[in-house]
Design a protein around this motif. Structure first.
Motif, PDB file in Angstrom:
ATOM      1  N   UNK A  24      72.791  29.074  57.960  1.00  0.00           N
ATOM      2  CA  UNK A  24      71.612  27.624  58.531  1.00  0.00           C
ATOM      3  C   UNK A  24      70.215  28.371  58.502  1.00  0.00           C
ATOM      4  N   UNK A  25      69.792  29.784  58.158  1.00  0.00           N
ATOM      5  CA  UNK A  25      69.069  30.131  58.047  1.00  0.00           C
ATOM      6  C   UNK A  25      68.430  29.540  56.396  1.00  0.00           C
ATOM      7  N   UNK A  26      69.064  29.550  55.184  1.00  0.00           N
ATOM      8  CA  UNK A  26      68.712  29.122  53.765  1.00  0.00           C
ATOM      9  C   UNK A  26      68.406  27.588  54.777  1.00  0.00           C
ATOM     10  N   UNK A  27      69.289  26.784  54.888  1.00  0.00           N
ATOM     11  CA  UNK A  27      69.177  25.048  55.219  1.00  0.00           C
ATOM     12  C   UNK A  27      67.838  25.212  56.068  1.00  0.00           C
ATOM     13  N   UNK A  74      72.339  48.139  55.537  1.00  0.00           N
ATOM     14  CA  UNK A  74      74.404  47.752  55.062  1.00  0.00           C
ATOM     15  C   UNK A  74      74.128  46.309  54.613  1.00  0.00           C
ATOM     16  N   UNK A  75      73.788  45.602  55.724  1.00  0.00           N
ATOM     17  CA  UNK A  75      73.703  44.192  55.190  1.00  0.00           C
ATOM     18  C   UNK A  75      73.378  43.989  53.826  1.00  0.00           C
ATOM     19  N   UNK A  76      72.214  44.383  53.195  1.00  0.00           N
ATOM     20  CA  UNK A  76      71.012  44.047  51.741  1.00  0.00           C
ATOM     21  C   UNK A  76      72.553  44.336  51.368  1.00  0.00           C
ATOM     22  N   UNK A  77      73.730  45.381  51.559  1.00  0.00           N
ATOM     23  CA  UNK A  77      74.301  46.178  50.376  1.00  0.00           C
ATOM     24  C   UNK A  77      75.685  44.382  50.328  1.00  0.00           C
ATOM     25  N   UNK A  78      75.704  44.683  51.303  1.00  0.00           N
ATOM     26  CA  UNK A  78      77.142  44.021  50.985  1.00  0.00           C
ATOM     27  C   UNK A  78      76.963  42.254  50.709  1.00  0.00           C
ATOM     28  N   UNK A  84      65.813  38.320  50.053  1.00  0.00           N
ATOM     29  CA  UNK A  84      65.512  39.274  51.042  1.00  0.00           C
ATOM     30  C   UNK A  84      64.680  38.866  52.292  1.00  0.00           C
ATOM     31  N   UNK A  85      63.941  37.922  52.142  1.00  0.00           N
ATOM     32  CA  UNK A  85      63.629  37.479  53.223  1.00  0.00           C
ATOM     33  C   UNK A  85      64.675  37.387  54.622  1.00  0.00           C
ATOM     34  N   UNK A  86      65.766  36.796  54.311  1.00  0.00           N
ATOM     35  CA  UNK A  86      66.700  36.641  55.351  1.00  0.00           C
ATOM     36  C   UNK A  86      66.421  38.140  55.543  1.00  0.00           C
ATOM     37  N   UNK A  92      63.551  40.648  62.807  1.00  0.00           N
ATOM     38  CA  UNK A  92      63.086  40.225  64.404  1.00  0.00           C
ATOM     39  C   UNK A  92      63.953  39.578  65.570  1.00  0.00           C
ATOM     40  N   UNK A  93      65.511  39.126  64.994  1.00  0.00           N
ATOM     41  CA  UNK A  93      66.229  38.786  66.182  1.00  0.00           C
ATOM     42  C   UNK A  93      66.117  39.661  66.990  1.00  0.00           C
ATOM     43  N   UNK A  94      66.143  38.446  68.570  1.00  0.00           N
ATOM     44  CA  UNK A  94      66.513  39.021  69.299  1.00  0.00           C
ATOM     45  C   UNK A  94      67.340  38.510  70.427  1.00  0.00           C
ATOM     46  N   UNK A  95      67.583  38.139  71.892  1.00  0.00           N
ATOM     47  CA  UNK A  95      68.379  36.771  72.121  1.00  0.00           C
ATOM     48  C   UNK A  95      67.326  36.537  73.204  1.00  0.00           C
ATOM     49  N   UNK A  96      66.090  36.522  73.436  1.00  0.00           N
ATOM     50  CA  UNK A  96      64.927  35.823  74.574  1.00  0.00           C
ATOM     51  C   UNK A  96      65.003  35.289  74.407  1.00  0.00           C
ATOM     52  N   UNK A  97      66.066  34.064  73.212  1.00  0.00           N
ATOM     53  CA  UNK A  97      64.857  32.773  73.674  1.00  0.00           C
ATOM     54  C   UNK A  97      66.962  32.378  73.852  1.00  0.00           C
ATOM     55  N   UNK A  98      68.082  32.715  74.820  1.00  0.00           N
ATOM     56  CA  UNK A  98      69.430  32.449  74.518  1.00  0.00           C
ATOM     57  C   UNK A  98      69.876  32.952  76.246  1.00  0.00           C
ATOM     58  N   UNK A  99      70.093  31.400  76.326  1.00  0.00           N
ATOM     59  CA  UNK A  99      70.788  31.526  78.053  1.00  0.00           C
ATOM     60  C   UNK A  99      72.086  32.162  78.335  1.00  0.00           C
ATOM     61  N   UNK A 100      72.339  32.161  79.211  1.00  0.00           N
ATOM     62  CA  UNK A 100      73.984  32.509  79.621  1.00  0.00           C
ATOM     63  C   UNK A 100      74.310  32.352  81.260  1.00  0.00           C
TER      64      UNK A 100
END
Length: 188
Positions: A24-27, A74-78, A84-86, A92-100
């Motif tokens: 999704x990020x790459x696209x 760890x994810x960079x290694x995997x 790298x910018x991913x 900076x990901x958090x759930x401030x824009x997520x509604x449940x």
């Protein structure tokens, strides 16, 4: 709220979700609004109902959701071939824009009705899928089993659970104990 254990964190997921997030990020579609609903196809134990558990853990996860520097390393290694910018973006990901939206924890729910509705950026919602399934499915299974035992035993019998003997879920027997109590067990 905070999750009941450190095991409930941003990396409590599988690589499928991480790679979908990367796609999704790459696209350039990672911020696209999305809506996901969680439901059971069938109630457990060939029963007619499920007792919803895990909502407290879900809320704790959403309020504390953040990848640590160690997790990013760890994810960079995997994913050595990923841009790298991913990973800079992931920090900076958090759930401030997520509604449940959800039924209250402990509610009786039925097959094929939405238990949780998650709205937010598609990449973040994708990252949450496995974790939410883990938190809700296991706890609901234990709570439902305990409720069925309570119904079979009746209100006057004392029920004791042995959650520490069946180490499953993100924190083993402790979650089994909590959700057995929710379903009607008297003690551990």
């Amino acid at each position: 709220h905070r999750p009941s254990t450190e095991a409930v964190n941003a990396c409590l997921t599988d690589m499928y979700q991480i790679t979908m997030c990367y796609a999704y990020w790459k696209a350039g579609r990672h911020e696209t609004p999305a809506v996901f609903e969680m439901y059971f196809r069938k109630s457990p134990f060939k029963g007619q109902f499920t007792l919803l558990g895990g909502v407290r853990e879900v809320l704790g996860l959403l309020q504390t959701y953040k990848f640590t520097e160690e997790q990013i390393r760890y994810l960079r290694e995997q994913m050595p071939n990923a841009d790298a910018s991913f990973f800079d973006w992931m920090q900076n990901i958090d759930c401030s824009q997520v509604k449940v939206w959800s039924f209250h924890e402990g509610s009786v729910v039925f097959a094929r009705e939405p238990l949780l509705r998650v709205e937010g950026p598609i990449a973040v919602c994708q990252l949450l899928e496995t974790t939410l399934l883990c938190l809700v499915n296991y706890s609901s299974l234990v709570a439902t089993n305990a409720a069925r035992m309570r119904l079979a035993a009746g209100p006057d019998k004392v029920l004791v659970e042995m959650g520490l003997r069946r180490a499953q879920g993100p924190d083993g027997g402790l979650s089994a104990s909590r959700y057995s109590h929710m379903g009607g067990v008297d003690s551990s």
